[in-house]
Design an enzyme around this catalytic site. Structure first.
Site, PDB file in Angstrom:
ATOM      1  N   GLY A  10       0.822  -1.214   0.000  1.00 11.54           N
ATOM      2  CA  GLY A  10       0.000   0.000   0.000  1.00 11.54           C
ATOM      3  C   GLY A  10       0.850   1.256   0.000  1.00 11.54           C
ATOM      4  O   GLY A  10       0.402   2.314   0.462  1.00 11.54           O
ATOM      5  N   THR A  12       1.563   3.198  -2.357  1.00 12.27           N
ATOM      6  CA  THR A  12       1.008   4.273  -3.194  1.00 12.27           C
ATOM      7  C   THR A  12      -0.157   4.993  -2.511  1.00 12.27           C
ATOM      8  O   THR A  12      -0.669   5.980  -3.033  1.00 12.27           O
ATOM      9  CB  THR A  12       0.491   3.713  -4.541  1.00 12.27           C
ATOM     10  N   SER A 125      -8.447  -0.919  12.159  1.00 10.62           N
ATOM     11  CA  SER A 125      -9.244   0.313  12.057  1.00 10.62           C
ATOM     12  C   SER A 125     -10.223   0.479  13.202  1.00 10.62           C
ATOM     13  O   SER A 125     -10.849  -0.488  13.658  1.00 10.62           O
ATOM     14  CB  SER A 125     -10.025   0.269  10.741  1.00 10.62           C
ATOM     15  N   GLU A 127     -13.031   1.549  12.757  1.00  5.46           N
ATOM     16  CA  GLU A 127     -14.341   1.116  12.244  1.00  5.46           C
ATOM     17  C   GLU A 127     -14.758  -0.215  12.868  1.00  5.46           C
ATOM     18  O   GLU A 127     -15.938  -0.542  12.909  1.00  5.46           O
ATOM     19  CB  GLU A 127     -14.283   0.952  10.720  1.00  5.46           C
ATOM     20  N   TYR A 149     -16.479  -3.689   5.193  1.00  2.00           N
ATOM     21  CA  TYR A 149     -15.094  -3.268   5.422  1.00  2.00           C
ATOM     22  C   TYR A 149     -14.683  -3.550   6.868  1.00  2.00           C
ATOM     23  O   TYR A 149     -13.625  -4.130   7.131  1.00  2.00           O
ATOM     24  CB  TYR A 149     -14.948  -1.765   5.121  1.00  2.00           C
ATOM     25  N   GLY A 185      -7.396  10.471  -0.102  1.00  2.00           N
ATOM     26  CA  GLY A 185      -8.218  10.264  -1.291  1.00  2.00           C
ATOM     27  C   GLY A 185      -9.413  11.212  -1.282  1.00  2.00           C
ATOM     28  O   GLY A 185      -9.977  11.496  -0.222  1.00  2.00           O
ATOM     29  N   VAL A 189     -14.399  12.065   3.580  1.00  2.00           N
ATOM     30  CA  VAL A 189     -15.161  13.291   3.798  1.00  2.00           C
ATOM     31  C   VAL A 189     -14.283  14.528   4.032  1.00  2.00           C
ATOM     32  O   VAL A 189     -14.618  15.615   3.552  1.00  2.00           O
ATOM     33  CB  VAL A 189     -16.207  13.106   4.925  1.00  2.00           C
ATOM     34  N   THR A 190     -13.156  14.382   4.735  1.00  2.00           N
ATOM     35  CA  THR A 190     -12.333  15.582   4.989  1.00  2.00           C
ATOM     36  C   THR A 190     -11.831  16.177   3.678  1.00  2.00           C
ATOM     37  O   THR A 190     -11.973  17.371   3.425  1.00  2.00           O
ATOM     38  CB  THR A 190     -11.102  15.247   5.858  1.00  2.00           C
TER      39      THR A 190
END
Ligand code: NAP
Ligand code: G4F
Length: 327
Positions: A10, A12, A125, A127, A149, A185, A189-190
């Site tokens: 990961g 990138t 995470s 989450e 996820y 990305g 949301v931010t």
């Protein structure tokens, strides 16, 4: 003395780029795993290209991972690769499970086969806490995941612990709360907000559509979090840590801070779109990183307001054509 070798899956992605920078500063020889694509996707590591060594492999392909470890023989392996966008996990639940859950086992199997001395970091995470039972959340808070996820991340977390307990691997899970940066990305949301603020300010857009403005998160700066990942692999014993700021804001507060910063009233530009609400929402996350503070000596250095302003500034510079390679 020969440099220590680190391999990042990961590389990138947002975190991969900051971790590669950090490890180069520490004197590491840095290797990155990238998946084959018809066009290169190296924007976040463009400024590091001559200092990191990239290798093609894929979390879906067991043999490619074994070959990669045989070739690089890293001392430390950071597994940051994943399908990391929560809404996509409802649209592509099986692929999310393959990358984000089973991909971890494939890597751990490769470690076991090639060199069980490799120190392994798994990017878990917040989450996983989902519909939280207690506030704030720490390493002992039960998991009640609310998306494919999050379910996949719970699997990755427990398989990491299981390989530590079953085979004695130095395998650690870092349970990170949301962390952001100018390299985030644009669907998260931010960054969606800071990118929209920059476009609206420069007359390139006139509104932004958002989902649930009442959701609350513990948002930190990605550059701080990768330091914690590294510290976890420098300890005498492998352990799991929550990484968080301990400060919570709503999406609406994020919007207010970002629009205020450029002198605009957010109410004129934000449209709430029910299509952006999730089938099952995680309403509120707040981390307790006391263990990381005490055992790792880790502290976040960037406040939420500083983070959002940094992201707005970077997006404004980008649209004005003034961005620097590392922003
Ligand atoms: P990100 O920007 O979405 O980056 C994900 C990386 O994974 C990209 O480099 C991507 O490569 C790679 N990847 C995806 N599928 C792959 C596959 N099959 N084989 C090889 N590489 C693959 O994510 P991030 O924000 O840096 O997060 C890093 C990790 O931390 C992720 O595991 C994420 O789930 C976890 N995490 C993030 C946060 C956060 O707030 N940022 C919080 C908790 C946990 P391409 O460039 O080719 O797509
Ligand atoms: O920025 P988000 O998409 O991040 P989310 O879902 O919290 O996940 C991120 O953090 C996790 C750590 O807790 C990582 F594991 C995961 O990989 C990822 O990096 O959404 C944050 C909140 C949600 O409650 C969402 O419903 O913002 C709300 N939101 C409101 N409007 C929106 C929008 N989210 C997105 N992406 N887009 C919106 O328009």
């Amino acid at each position: 003395m020969a440099a220590r070798r680190a391999l990042i899956t990961g590389i990138t992605g947002q975190d991969g780029s900051y971790l590669a920078e950090f490890l180069l500063q520490q004197g590491y020889e840095v290797h990155g795993m990238v998946r084959r694509s018809s066009t290169e996707n190296f924007e976040r590591i463009e400024h590091l290209r001559d200092r990191v060594q990239l290798h093609q492999a894929d979390l879906l392909d067991q043999l490619s991972l074994i070959q990669l470890l045989r070739q690089v023989r890293p001392h430390e392996l950071y597994n940051l690769a994943a399908q990391s966008f929560v809404p996509t996990s409802w649209a592509q639940p099986l692929l999310t499970g393959e990358f984000t859950a089973l991909g971890v086992t494939r890597l751990l199997e490769a470690v076991r086969l090639v060199d069980p001395e490799i120190r392994f970091f798994q990017a878990s995470s917040s989450e996983m806490f989902g519909a939280v039972d207690e506030v704030p959340q720490n390493e002992n808070t039960p998991f009640r995941p609310r998306s494919p996820y999050a379910v996949a991340k719970v699997y990755g977390h427990f398989i990491t612990i299981n390989y530590r307990e079953s085979y004695g691997l130095f395998a650690c899970s870092g349970i990170s709360f949301n962390h952001e940066s100018p390299r985030r990305g644009k669907e998260f949301v931010t960054r969606k907000v800071t990118d929209a603020v920059a476009r609206i300010k420069l007359g390139l857009a006139d509104h932004v559509r958002l989902g649930n403005l009442q959701a609350r998160r513990d948002w930190g700066y990605a550059g701080d979090y990768v330091r914690a990942f590294w510290l976890m692999l420098q300890q005498d014993q492998p352990e799991d840590f929550v990484i968080a700021t301990g400060v919570q804001h709503s999406v609406q507060e994020l919007v207010e801070i970002a629009f205020d910063y450029v002198g605009l009233d957010w109410r004129r530009y934000v449209r709430v779109d029910p299509a952006l609400f999730r089938p099952a929402e995680v309403n509120s996350l707040l981390g307790d990183a006391s263990k990381a503070r005490e055992k790792l000596g880790w502290e976040p250095t960037v406040s939420f307001e500083e983070l959002i302003r940094m992201m707005v500034d970077a997006d404004l510079q980008r649209y004005r054509g003034q961005s620097s390679p590392a922003s």
